[in-house]
Design an enzyme around this catalytic site. Structure first.
Site: not given
Ligand code: MYA
Length: 572
Positions: A390
């Site tokens: 995540e």
């Molecule tokens: S699922 C896979 C998880 N993957 C990720 O989390 C991917 C991580 N990468 C990213 O989030 C993005 O690529 C990043 C931005 C942040 C690096 N909210 O030019 P930009 C907007 C709202 O900065 P990039 C898994 O693992 C931004 O303002 N908007 O984009 C499942 C802009 O908007 P605009 C956002 O450089 C596992 C546009 O997007 C956000 O390409 C299972 C472009 O932005 C945001 N956050 O990359 C889990 N970010 O164009 C099960 C960006 O309007 C869990 N923007 O200015 C279970 C839990 C319970 C168990 C616990 C046990 C202890």
């Protein structure tokens, strides 16, 4: 403050939005009553779950899955009209806390289903999509998964290459490509899939669209991956070879899928914080039990100062984690729509706190901690993934810093423009001057805490001023190159994480004092005082290092190690 205000984004602007975080959120009495009953049933059920067996067999048994179904654990956050329990964010987190306190494989299976797998349908689905998919997902008759990650696109989510092209008959899309490490990949029936709907062009951001893809549409999965931990959960590759998806299965708008992915993840990251809270609490219980039963040098090891230090730190950090997790779910329940920074911070703090707590618990258990006969090593293995999935904690730190600075950054751009046109820009300049003077004089203070916590609130307000100053300074120093300054970003993000934890802890403890009086809340006051003191000393160091650091030296050393393809020295 409005519903679209973010406490942390305001803080980057030098504004302390007290009214967002005070009073600490509470659950309405009728919801509390239902939640208590639910927690009780979930605890009883989780006591029957054999985690050792799940880990050994690499699968969750049919009985456990069916017990979870009977309790409604697959539809916790789905509204009642679609067959779910309709829990608030806070109640959902509280139940997931109980599940993760006992078994991480089940928590991850349920979390991947609800926190992210079906969340897109809840947040962006049309009424028809909700009616079609949610009832069976709520009943646990079908499972959901979230398919974003690809071999070349992990942290860089926008770099996906899976393509969706309009079909020849114009009635749907044809998907080609593959996804890796998909939780529930081998058992899910409904997938939220992200694919590019624009041609791949050098240097341009792709248009990404989100789709609801059914297994029956032709999607295939690979074998379950062999993993370090959470071995009972299913993690597979999935493949799309001319998989035809009806146009009615586009989730949200065509070309706006990146936003769908980000919003779902913002929400989902809190599931990790809640799960980590549960796991920390149960580890603390195990650690204490061990301390009280184990003797060394004729005494209980609980008597030793170094063991007390470990237990105290684990308790203090768990308190801060719990405070920030439920502050954030409370904000979401109150209708705050921008919580992207807060949830990323909770995920980072939660996963890292759990990692320290599990490590210290194993250390306290010592020899037996290392043996597979006991649960400690499994819990350590299970906990490790939280720092990776995540959003890795590294990319989330960069996100927190860059996203936090975006506001002040826009200000600076406007100031630069206003300085070129001083007459037209007078309003902007005077607003900015007022804000800077306010920050410089330190007039933005936390005011709504309980007076007992005055010292803690002063520390918070002082360091909040430093966050504003630091982002301003970094932006002026590096301009648009700030995107490359990862060590500066890391320090800024760490300052932000400490500040959010501090604010949440003060808010929660203030509420405890108001409710139980100073004497009744003495234990919480101790935890708050200790956390803020420790956090302040970390923040002091961070602020000092903003100007006085060895970043260049470290980058040079890493550069040389890259050149040498590793460590080139031998003593002899
Ligand atoms: S699922 C896979 C998880 N993957 C990720 O989390 C991917 C991580 N990468 C990213 O989030 C993005 O690529 C990043 C931005 C942040 C690096 N909210 O030019 P930009 C907007 C709202 O900065 P990039 C898994 O693992 C931004 O303002 N908007 O984009 C499942 C802009 O908007 P605009 C956002 O450089 C596992 C546009 O997007 C956000 O390409 C299972 C472009 O932005 C945001 N956050 O990359 C889990 N970010 O164009 C099960 C960006 O309007 C869990 N923007 O200015 C279970 C839990 C319970 C168990 C616990 C046990 C202890």
């Amino acid at each position: 403050m409005t519903r679209d205000s973010s406490f942390m984004k305001s803080l980057f602007h030098g504004v302390i939005a007290d009214d967002l975080i005070f009073p600490y959120p509470s659950i309405p009495p009728e919801e509390r009553e239902n939640l208590t009953l639910m927690i009780d049933s979930v605890r009883k059920f989780m006591d029957t779950v054999d985690s050792k067996k799940i880990d050994r067999e690499h699968r969750i048994s049919d009985e456990v899955m069916s017990g979870a179904r009977d309790l409604g654990l697959f539809g916790l956050n789905i509204p009642t009209e679609y067959g779910g329990l309709g829990l608030s964010q806070t109640s959902y987190a509280r139940v997931m806390q109980e599940v993760a306190a006992k078994d991480n494989s089940l928590a991850v299976t349920l979390g991947a289903h609800q926190s992210i797998g079906l969340k897109g349908i809840l947040m962006f689905g049309t009424e028809a999509q909700k009616k079609k998919y949610l009832p069976r997902l709520a009943a646990g008759e079908q499972l959901a998964a979230f398919a974003l990650t690809e071999p070349g696109a992990g942290s860089d989510a926008a770099g996906i290459t899976t393509r969706a092209e309009l079909s020849a008959d114009g009635e749907g899309y044809v998907l080609n490509g593959s996804k890796i490490w998909i939780t529930n990949g081998g058992i899910a029936d409904v997938f939220t899939v992200f694919a590019r709907t624009s041609p791949q062009e050098e240097g341009s951001k792709p248009r990404i669209t989100a789709f609801i893809v059914e297994r029956g549409h032709g999607l295939k999965h690979g074998p379950n991956e062999e993993k370090l931990g959470i071995r009972g959960s299913s993690t597979t590759e999935i493949f799309f070879e001319d998989v035809k998806v009806p146009a009615g299965n586009v989730l949200g708008e065509v070309g706006r899928g990146f936003r769908v992915a980000m919003e779902v993840l913002n929400n989902g990251r809190l599931g990790i914080a809640a799960g980590a809270t549960g796991a920390c609490k149960s580890l603390l219980r195990m650690a204490v039990e061990r301390c009280l039963e184990r003797k060394a040098f004729g005494r209980n090891i609980a008597d030793f100062g170094m063991i007390k230090d470990k237990i105290a730190r684990m308790t203090i950090e768990t308190y801060a984690l719990e405070s920030m997790t439920y502050l954030t779910t409370g904000l979401m329940d109150a209708g705050v729509t921008d919580y992207s920074l807060e949830s990323a911070i909770c995920k980072i703090f939660g996963s890292e706190t759990l990692w320290r707590v599990v490590n210290e618990t194993l250390q306290i258990a010592a020899g037996i901690g290392y043996m597979t006969e006991y649960p400690y090593e499994r819990l350590l293995r299970d906990s490790r993934i939280n720092l990776i999935f995540e959003g890795t904690n590294e990319i989330l730190r960069a996100f927190v810093a860059l996203s936090g600075m975006q506001g002040p950054g826009k200000n600076l751009t406007e100031i630069a423009r206003a300085m070129r046109e001083p007459i037209k820009g007078f309003g902007v300049l005077s607003d900015y001057t007022i804000q800077r003077v306010r920050t410089a004089l330190g007039r933005e203070r936390m005011t709504r805490m309980h007076p007992v916590l005055m010292k803690e609130a002063v520390a918070f307000s002082d360091f909040a001023g430093e966050l504003g100053k630091a982002s301003d300074k970094i932006l002026r120093r590096h301009g648009k190159d700030v995107a490359e300054m990862q060590l500066a970003q890391k320090r800024l993000a760490e300052l932000a994480i400490e500040l959010y934890a501090t604010a949440a802890t003060i808010s929660r403890t203030s509420a405890a004092i108001e409710q139980h009086g100073e004497v009744g809340a003495a234990r919480q006051v101790d935890l708050c005082t200790a956390f803020v003191a420790q956090s302040a000393s970390r923040m002091n160091r961070l602020v000092r290092q903003m100007d006085d650091n060895d970043d260049d030296l470290r980058k040079r050393i890493a550069g040389k190690t890259y050149e040498d393809l590793g460590y080139p020295f031998d003593v002899l």
